[in-house]
Every structure is written in C-alpha cells, then in structure tokens.
Design an enzyme around this catalytic site. Structure first.
Site, short mmCIF file in Angstrom:
data_model
loop_
_atom_site.label_atom_id
_atom_site.label_comp_id
_atom_site.label_asym_id
_atom_site.label_seq_id
_atom_site.Cartn_x
_atom_site.Cartn_y
_atom_site.Cartn_z
N ASP A 116 6.57 4.15 -1.00
CA ASP A 116 7.01 2.95 -0.29
C ASP A 116 7.77 2.06 -1.26
OD1 ASP A 116 7.21 1.36 1.97
OD2 ASP A 116 5.49 0.15 1.42
N TYR A 118 10.46 -1.52 -1.88
CA TYR A 118 10.38 -2.98 -1.75
C TYR A 118 11.81 -3.49 -1.79
CZ TYR A 118 7.93 -7.45 -2.95
OH TYR A 118 7.39 -8.71 -2.97
N HIS A 123 12.55 -10.29 1.86
CA HIS A 123 11.10 -10.08 1.91
C HIS A 123 10.48 -10.29 0.53
CE1 HIS A 123 7.20 -8.37 2.83
NE2 HIS A 123 7.36 -7.48 1.86
N ARG A 132 3.26 -16.16 -5.78
CA ARG A 132 3.46 -16.76 -7.11
C ARG A 132 4.25 -18.06 -6.96
NH1 ARG A 132 4.87 -11.50 -7.40
NH2 ARG A 132 7.09 -12.05 -7.35
N GLU A 189 4.07 -4.10 8.46
CA GLU A 189 5.33 -4.13 7.74
C GLU A 189 6.34 -3.27 8.49
OE1 GLU A 189 4.23 -5.18 3.13
OE2 GLU A 189 4.66 -3.09 3.61
N GLU A 191 9.47 -1.11 8.72
CA GLU A 191 10.18 -0.33 7.71
C GLU A 191 10.97 0.81 8.36
OE1 GLU A 191 8.05 0.74 4.22
OE2 GLU A 191 6.59 -0.89 4.40
N ASP A 223 3.95 0.06 8.11
CA ASP A 223 3.05 0.22 6.98
C ASP A 223 2.01 -0.90 7.03
OD1 ASP A 223 2.14 1.54 4.69
OD2 ASP A 223 3.20 0.16 3.38
N ARG A 227 -3.73 -7.96 3.59
CA ARG A 227 -3.18 -8.88 2.59
C ARG A 227 -4.25 -9.47 1.68
NH1 ARG A 227 2.02 -7.38 2.42
NH2 ARG A 227 3.02 -7.56 4.46
N GLN A 230 -5.07 -6.78 -0.77
CA GLN A 230 -3.90 -6.61 -1.64
C GLN A 230 -3.81 -7.72 -2.69
OE1 GLN A 230 -0.21 -6.76 0.50
NE2 GLN A 230 1.06 -6.45 -1.30
N TYR A 234 -3.89 -6.30 -6.61
CA TYR A 234 -2.57 -5.76 -6.97
C TYR A 234 -2.16 -6.03 -8.41
CZ TYR A 234 0.36 -10.01 -6.83
OH TYR A 234 0.95 -11.22 -7.10
N LYS A 243 -3.14 -1.06 1.09
CA LYS A 243 -2.03 -0.36 1.75
C LYS A 243 -2.40 1.07 2.19
CE LYS A 243 1.54 -3.22 0.97
NZ LYS A 243 2.53 -3.63 1.96
N THR A 247 -0.56 4.29 7.61
CA THR A 247 0.87 4.06 7.82
C THR A 247 1.27 4.83 9.07
OG1 THR A 247 1.28 3.88 5.43
CG2 THR A 247 3.18 4.35 6.84
N THR A 334 9.28 -3.54 3.62
CA THR A 334 9.45 -4.46 4.75
C THR A 334 10.90 -4.91 4.90
OG1 THR A 334 7.23 -5.26 4.38
CG2 THR A 334 8.64 -6.59 5.79
N GLU A 348 4.80 -13.33 6.53
CA GLU A 348 6.03 -14.14 6.46
C GLU A 348 6.19 -15.00 7.70
OE1 GLU A 348 9.55 -11.85 4.57
OE2 GLU A 348 8.21 -10.32 5.43
#
Length: 400
Positions: A116, A118, A123, A132, A189, A191, A223, A227, A230, A234, A243, A247, A334, A348
């Site tokens: 997968d 990114y 996104h 962050r 997600e 995709e 997917d 959260r 994650q 992560y 994750k 899927t 995503t 989001e």
C-alpha cells in the site's frame, strides 16, 4: 457499438469488458467478462474458437490468465471487443450470457503480495497536520520517493465480505498507558489497486517504462483502517495491526488497455525525481470515486491529481531488486482532493473526529457497527466517455 442491450445505469459498457470470477449455484467458479448487467461465460464461448488464453478461462482465479502476459491480454481484449460489437457473434454468445444478479462473485485473483502506497499529496498533508500538528505535514522523504508499506495478502477480501471490528492496543494522548479493546476510530481509505500479471526476476528492477508489461489492470480498493490502533503503533516502523485486519477489493478487474483513453499528464513533481523514477511517459488516470456511507454520498475523491504515478510506485517497489509475482496487488493509498467533499477517508472528512458529518440525519465521525460503505469509481476518457470500474462494499460487524 454493441448488439447487447445495456441498461442506462450500468457501469460496464462495451468498451470496458472487465474480467472476474463468478459462480452459478451448483457449479464451479470460472472466468467471465461483464457487460451491462450481464456476464459473458467465457469458457463455452471460447471452446469452439482459437483464442490465446482460452485454456485459462475455466480456472477458479484469474492468476493463470494474468501470467500469460501482455500479448495474450491484448488478444483476449480484441476478441472480446469483436464478440460484443459484431452482430455475427450473437448466435454463439447469446446462449452464454448470465445475469449478474444470478451469480456469486468470488475473489478475482489470488493475492500474492500486497503493498500500500501513500501517493496523494493532499491526503499525506492532511494526515500530517492531524498526526503531527507541531511539525511540517510532509516528512522530508515524501517528495523524493513513493512512500509505502507491506500489508497482508491473506486479509485482502472480496467486495461484500463483512468486516469484523478489529481490537488491539490504543492510547489517547491524555492517557498514561495503553488499553486493549475494539477500535473506536474505524475508518475507510478510498484507493485504486493495480494487479500484477507478468512476474519479474529477483534482482532485476522493473523500470517505469515496463509498467504495462507487468500490470494487467485495476480494481477499486477500500483499505479499512483502525486509526486509534494506528496512531499508537506506527512510530517507528509504520502501519501494522491498524491496517492488516482487512482490505476489500471490487470483483471486476478493468484492464489498463481499457483505460488508455482516460490517461492524463502527471502533475509537476518538485524537486526533480531521481532517474529511476523519471520518464516522459508518466501518466495518471482521470478517475472519480464516490463514497456512500449507509447509502448516502459523502465524498467524491478525484484520482487524476495524485502526486505519484502507478509506474513510479512499481519502479520504486522493485528498485532494490525485489521481484513481483503474478497476483501481486499494490494500491495507491488514500485518494483525496483539495476540497472537503473530496477527502477519501473519514478521519479527513471529520478532521480527526472534531467536525462530525451528517449521515442519514445522524452525526458521524467514524464507523459504527452495522454501517455499510460502498465505493464506486468511474473513468472519463478524453472524448468524454464514461467507463465504470465497478464498486466495492463492506459492512461492519461487532468485535469478537
């Protein structure tokens, strides 16, 4: 264009002809091509004709056909186009048309490996701001390489498979220690997935120019993402249990050849990418997704503005000499656009749960048990023709 009657609302016109695996009650699964609300049962139609790849049409997955390579893929598509366009083929084909409503669709191929990516700048920027908030949203490597991670091939499931809410460790910022339990921030997600047909040799990278020699076509991907799991796990090694639980993919694989007319130039990439990722032939696809949450349209993410092209994803995946295998699936990550109603995940859309959205009169942030999500996708060609890619659906069951 075709002698077959196609309902106006069908995603599959006579130019799309996606391949999938269907099962009639009491019979073995086998390969078919979709047109309108019908399926062409390819095994009996091909039995009286010489068609490259016809020996694979009775297989229970597409893998044997995918392994035949690009010349056979092209010959099969040309044969299918002739079947549906040439009135002279009616007598041979019509007895072997099956209604999609009468069959069960199976996993279209056995997934060998799953990666997968990114690849959406929008996104990645949104999640960077959410995860962050005191740092730059994009990490320093993001515009130099297609960031990705390895998922679990064994948990890629067919559209319609129920999704059990995952459990695991989660820790909110204000908590002093993690707790174990069902995910409270279950997400989707949107995709686009790319299906590998021709394998490569270990130690030999796949160039961006060789993309179409190895990738047969695309599927619609959801997917699913936990959260809260994650966010706790992560750092430093990336996604894992948040994750890997499921899927979902659509049952029909649309060939790259069918999408040739829907290519668009890749957006400008700054800074200049390294030579193994560079080419004058890099393209994206003009595809629009629609996300339905319990039957209500909540988002329409556009694919055409994705920062990294699928050819670059494959080149980066293999640049260290990693081989690709028949049945490999790699997904775009995503798909999100610049507008709120173009965001491809609920984290989001609800901005981390702080801005609920209304679904069927109820305020929602993340998925609740019993919720159902359907993602559809439609490509638009340069002449304005719409090519449906089908849909992927999943319903959330309570944690076990």
């Amino acid at each position: 264009m075709t002698w077959i009657d196609i309902p106006a609302n069908s995603p599959f016109g006579p130019d799309t002809l996606p391949l999938g695996i269907f099962r009639l009650t009491g019979q073995e699964p086998r390969m078919g091509a979709a047109i309108g609300d019908l399926i062409i049962d390819l095994t009996p139609v091909a039995s009286a004709r010489t068609v490259d790849g016809s020996q694979t049409f009775s297989e229970p997955t597409l893998n044997a056909f995918l392994a035949l390579g690009r010349p056979a893929w092209h010959a099969t598509r040309e044969w299918l186009l002739d079947l549906v366009r040439n009135e002279d083929n009616r007598e041979a084909v019509e007895p072997h048309l099956v209604r999609q409503s009468e069959v069960t669709m199976e996993m279209p191929f056995e997934v060998a490996d799953y990666v997968d990516f990114y690849a959406s700048e929008q996104h990645a920027t949104n999640l960077g701001r959410l995860f962050r908030p005191d740092s730059e949203p994009l990490l320093p490597n993001w515009k130099h390489l297609p960031v990705g991670y390895h998922g679990r091939a064994g948990t890629v499931v067919a559209s319609g498979t129920d999704i059990v809410r995952p459990s695991g460790q989660r820790k909110a910022p204000a908590e002093t220690a993690p707790t174990y339990g069902p995910s409270q921030r279950l997400d989707i997600e949107v995709e686009l997935g790319f299906v590998v047909g021709s394998p490569s040799k270990l130690g030999e990278p796949v160039s961006v120019e060789a993309f179409k020699d190895h990738v047969y076509g695309v599927v619609v991907v959801n997917d699913w993402s936990a959260r809260d799991l994650q966010a706790w796990e992560y750092v430093p090694l990336g996604p894992f249990l948040g994750k890997s639980f499921a899927t979902s993919i659509s049952p029909w694989v649309v060939s790259l050849e069918a999408l040739d007319g829907a290519t668009v130039p890749l957006p400008t990439q700054e800074p200049t990418v390294l030579p193994y990722l560079a080419s004058d032939s890099l393209v994206n696809y003009d595809i629009t997704f629609e996300v339905y949450w319990n039957g209500e349209l909540v988002s329409s993410p556009p694919y055409k503005d994705m920062y990294w092209s699928p050819a670059q994803m494959l080149a980066h995946l293999s640049v260290n000499g990693a081989s690709v295998r028949t049945g490999d699936l790699f997904a775009s990550g995503t798909v999100s656009g610049p507008e709120k109603d173009q965001r491809g995940s609920f984290i989001e859309l609800s901005w981390g749960g702080r801005e609920p959205i209304t679904v069927k009169g109820e305020e929602r942030t993340f998925l609740q048990d019993g919720d159902e999500v359907t993602i559809t996708a439609t490509a638009t060609t340069r002449t304005g023709t719409s090519l449906g890619l089908g849909s992927v659906t999943g319903r959330i069951l309570p944690a076990r």
